[in-house]
Design a protein around this motif. Structure first.
Motif, PDB file in Angstrom:
ATOM      1  N   VAL A   1       1.257  54.927 -13.974  1.00 16.16           N
ATOM      2  CA  VAL A   1       2.084  53.718 -13.888  1.00 16.16           C
ATOM      3  C   VAL A   1       3.370  53.994 -13.133  1.00 16.16           C
ATOM      4  O   VAL A   1       3.915  55.099 -13.187  1.00 16.16           O
ATOM      5  CB  VAL A   1       2.410  53.155 -15.293  1.00 16.16           C
ATOM      6  N   CYS A   2       3.864  52.968 -12.427  1.00  9.24           N
ATOM      7  CA  CYS A   2       5.139  53.038 -11.726  1.00  9.24           C
ATOM      8  C   CYS A   2       5.925  51.790 -12.053  1.00  9.24           C
ATOM      9  O   CYS A   2       5.357  50.719 -12.225  1.00  9.24           O
ATOM     10  CB  CYS A   2       4.925  53.049 -10.205  1.00  9.24           C
ATOM     11  N   THR A   3       7.247  51.945 -12.116  1.00 12.06           N
ATOM     12  CA  THR A   3       8.055  50.743 -12.279  1.00 12.06           C
ATOM     13  C   THR A   3       8.248  50.119 -10.897  1.00 12.06           C
ATOM     14  O   THR A   3       8.108  50.792  -9.877  1.00 12.06           O
ATOM     15  CB  THR A   3       9.434  51.095 -12.850  1.00 12.06           C
ATOM     16  N   PHE A  45      11.068  49.176  -9.735  1.00 16.89           N
ATOM     17  CA  PHE A  45      12.269  49.825  -9.231  1.00 16.89           C
ATOM     18  C   PHE A  45      11.910  51.103  -8.484  1.00 16.89           C
ATOM     19  O   PHE A  45      12.398  51.379  -7.388  1.00 16.89           O
ATOM     20  CB  PHE A  45      13.202  50.138 -10.408  1.00 16.89           C
ATOM     21  N   GLU A  46      11.049  51.876  -9.131  1.00 19.02           N
ATOM     22  CA  GLU A  46      10.602  53.147  -8.565  1.00 19.02           C
ATOM     23  C   GLU A  46       9.986  52.950  -7.178  1.00 19.02           C
ATOM     24  O   GLU A  46      10.218  53.725  -6.259  1.00 19.02           O
ATOM     25  CB  GLU A  46       9.554  53.718  -9.511  1.00 19.02           C
ATOM     26  N   GLN A  48      12.973  51.235  -4.812  1.00 14.95           N
ATOM     27  CA  GLN A  48      14.255  51.923  -4.645  1.00 14.95           C
ATOM     28  C   GLN A  48      14.260  53.375  -5.099  1.00 14.95           C
ATOM     29  O   GLN A  48      15.319  53.995  -5.143  1.00 14.95           O
ATOM     30  CB  GLN A  48      15.333  51.155  -5.413  1.00 14.95           C
ATOM     31  N   GLY A  49      13.112  53.887  -5.449  1.00 13.84           N
ATOM     32  CA  GLY A  49      13.080  55.265  -5.905  1.00 13.84           C
ATOM     33  C   GLY A  49      13.276  56.244  -4.762  1.00 13.84           C
ATOM     34  O   GLY A  49      13.065  55.911  -3.598  1.00 13.84           O
ATOM     35  N   GLU A  50      13.702  57.486  -5.120  1.00 17.14           N
ATOM     36  CA  GLU A  50      13.920  58.476  -4.067  1.00 17.14           C
ATOM     37  C   GLU A  50      12.614  58.839  -3.379  1.00 17.14           C
ATOM     38  O   GLU A  50      12.600  59.196  -2.205  1.00 17.14           O
ATOM     39  CB  GLU A  50      14.510  59.773  -4.652  1.00 17.14           C
ATOM     40  N   GLU A  75      12.414  42.535 -18.934  1.00 19.97           N
ATOM     41  CA  GLU A  75      12.951  43.509 -17.982  1.00 19.97           C
ATOM     42  C   GLU A  75      11.900  44.439 -17.430  1.00 19.97           C
ATOM     43  O   GLU A  75      11.956  44.844 -16.275  1.00 19.97           O
ATOM     44  CB  GLU A  75      13.979  44.389 -18.686  1.00 19.97           C
ATOM     45  N   THR A  76      10.950  44.814 -18.303  1.00 14.86           N
ATOM     46  CA  THR A  76      10.088  45.925 -17.915  1.00 14.86           C
ATOM     47  C   THR A  76       8.887  45.427 -17.114  1.00 14.86           C
ATOM     48  O   THR A  76       8.008  44.778 -17.646  1.00 14.86           O
ATOM     49  CB  THR A  76       9.588  46.648 -19.171  1.00 14.86           C
ATOM     50  N   GLN A  77       8.912  45.766 -15.844  1.00 17.45           N
ATOM     51  CA  GLN A  77       7.793  45.418 -14.991  1.00 17.45           C
ATOM     52  C   GLN A  77       7.260  46.673 -14.341  1.00 17.45           C
ATOM     53  O   GLN A  77       8.024  47.487 -13.821  1.00 17.45           O
ATOM     54  CB  GLN A  77       8.260  44.484 -13.870  1.00 17.45           C
ATOM     55  N   GLY A  78       5.942  46.806 -14.398  1.00 24.35           N
ATOM     56  CA  GLY A  78       5.371  47.992 -13.778  1.00 24.35           C
ATOM     57  C   GLY A  78       4.000  47.685 -13.222  1.00 24.35           C
ATOM     58  O   GLY A  78       3.503  46.574 -13.344  1.00 24.35           O
TER      59      GLY A  78
END
Lengths: 181, 309
Positions: free
Chosen positions: A128-130, A132-133, A136-138, A174-177
């Motif tokens: 799983v990934c958010t 955001f990840e 905007q993740g590195e 809030e939590t979306q993945g």
């Protein structure tokens, strides 16, 4: 928002041709004009990594407002261009008010595939990934979809979902993945 | 119509509880990262501000700002540690998921292997092996017969020679007596002396014994000196119907030995008193047991016995 670092994009000759900013009455001419506008819009957005354009802010956007020749495309003109793009699945309204629109210099399907390939290459299958990840993740800093607009990201993931390559997870507000398969 | 309904029906979710847990952890991690980025922005601004204040010689104000900066840096370090903890937990969860998968697949592999073994049952194998060995033994016997001292051609030549000699030496033997067609009348069995005949054999019992492959079965008979004894045996079942026979006197001497005999009758007189032992041996067989029918006839004490033919 306008990207301060304008990538060097070569404006086509039409851009500095005043009649280009006036919606042409003759059908053949208009078709050619719209074709040029479509290409310009896509190229501009791609060069500036811009996913959404706002009609209300059109006059601060160099695309629709060429200050050097003191010409800008009217709202009617912009909407005609948008419809023309929509007909070819190259754009779509963000909201029902029809003030903002996505410019699909990559279609949602293409975005979906780009994200899926990245996930595959980085061993994220069955993981799983958010959201955001992803945007905007590195780990995605060098990817084309870095800083992808959230709405567009959702469209992209939905297209993957319809192909059973991913499943969107919504735990709470809030939590979306997303889980890739 | 089908398309419309199919669209509304959602396929089963492939998201597990562990996935949701991992997602929440990652969400937490994201929030911490965002927090860190924010702090970083503030830190840079404050550093810039402090520099300006120092230029304007406002040392105290600069000091306060630097204190704030220090505090924020410490917070950042704390959040780094928390990030580590979260990352570790995520890794652990993902690794255990991998382990579960591996175990599941090992189980499946095991079950499949077991099923194959069931199909391939051991008793079938033994049966096939048995038949093969018997076949081999039979072949061996045929080979022995054939590879005797004479070849078949030799035997044929011998036959021819024999016929020639017979023709030369003997008169014509064409008029052979006819084979009788009716049963000849047999003399009546004497009625008067059956007791005498029977008296010779006061003890006579028949037995069947199964001798397993590689095994030897022995029997014992205690008799007085001079007693007449007769061992009669026949191999009833098993392999090539052959058995090894040995008879021992009380002092252990071998008084009779039969090799691969299928039947026989051996009569002897017990020259000393004691236990006589007779054994049937199936050592020649690899797997097949032999069933031997036998009887040991023990005569009466020598004083009462009559002479027999």
């Amino acid at each position: 928002a306008l990207n301060a670092n304008l990538r060097s994009m070569e404006w086509p000759w039409q851009y500095n041709f005043p009649p280009f900013f006036t919606l042409q009455p003759n059908e053949d001419t208009r078709n050619k004009q719209l074709e040029a506008w479509r290409n310009l819009a896509l190229e501009y957005c791609k060069a500036n990594k811009q996913f959404i354009l706002d009609i209300n802010e059109a006059y601060s956007c160099p695309l629709f407002n060429n200050k050097s020749i003191n010409r800008k495309l009217s709202e009617e003109g912009i909407r005609t261009v948008v419809e023309s793009l929509r007909d070819r699945k190259a754009a779509n309204w963000v909201d029902t008010q029809k003030s903002k629109f996505y410019v699909f210099w990559h279609t949602p399907e293409e975005w979906g595939n780009l994200i899926y390939n990245w996930a595959n290459a980085n061993g994220m299958m069955n993981s799983v990934c958010t959201f955001f990840e992803l945007s905007q993740g590195e780990d995605t800093a060098n990817e084309e979809f870095h800083n992808l607009d959230e709405g567009l990201l959702l469209l992209a993931l939905k297209s993957l979902e319809s192909k059973r390559k991913a499943e969107i997870i919504q735990l709470d507000e809030e939590t979306q993945g997303v889980k890739f398969f | 119509m089908g398309g419309l309904f199919a669209k509304h029906k959602k396929p089963a979710s492939r998201v597990t509880e562990q996935d949701k847990a991992v997602l929440q952890l990652k969400q937490q991690r994201d929030k911490i990262k965002q927090y860190q980025r924010r702090i970083k922005g503030v830190l840079e601004k404050d550093r810039e501000m402090a520099r300006k204040l120092l230029q304007e010689n406002k040392r105290d104000r600069a000091k306060i700002l630097l204190k704030k900066k220090r505090y924020l840096e410490q917070l950042t370090e704390k959040t780094d540690n928390q990030l580590d903890g979260i990352e570790q937990m995520v890794q652990d969860i993902e690794f255990s998921q991998v382990q579960v998968e591996v175990l599941k697949n090992l189980e499946k592999g095991n079950a499949a292997l077991k099923k194959l073994h069931d199909v391939f049952s051991m008793s079938d194998v033994e049966k096939i092996m048995d038949e093969t060995r018997e076949g081999i033994e039979k072949q061996q016997e045929i080979d022995d017969l054939l590879s005797g001292n004479l070849t078949e051609d030799d035997l044929a030549a011998v036959e021819d020679e024999l016929n020639e000699i017979m023709k030369a030496n003997l008169p014509e033997v064409e008029n052979l007596p006819e084979v009788p067609t009716e049963e000849p009348t047999l003399p009546d069995i004497p009625q008067g002396e059956p007791t005498a005949v029977c008296a010779l054999f006061s003890r006579a019992y028949s037995y069947f014994v199964t001798v397993d492959a590689h095994a030897e079965e022995c029997f014992f008979e205690k008799v007085q000196a001079g007693t007449k004894m007769g061992l009669t045996f026949e191999v009833a079942e098993g392999g090539f119907l052959d058995i090894d026979v040995k008879i021992y006197s009380p002092d252990g001497n071998l008084i009779y030995e039969g090799d691969r005999e299928s039947n026989g009758k051996f009569a002897f007189a017990a020259d000393k008193e004691g236990v006589y032992r007779y054994c049937f041996s199936n050592k020649m067989s690899t797997m097949t047991p032999k069933i031997v029918m036998f009887s040991m006839d023990v005569g009466e004490k020598p004083a009462d016995a009559k002479e027999e033919d």
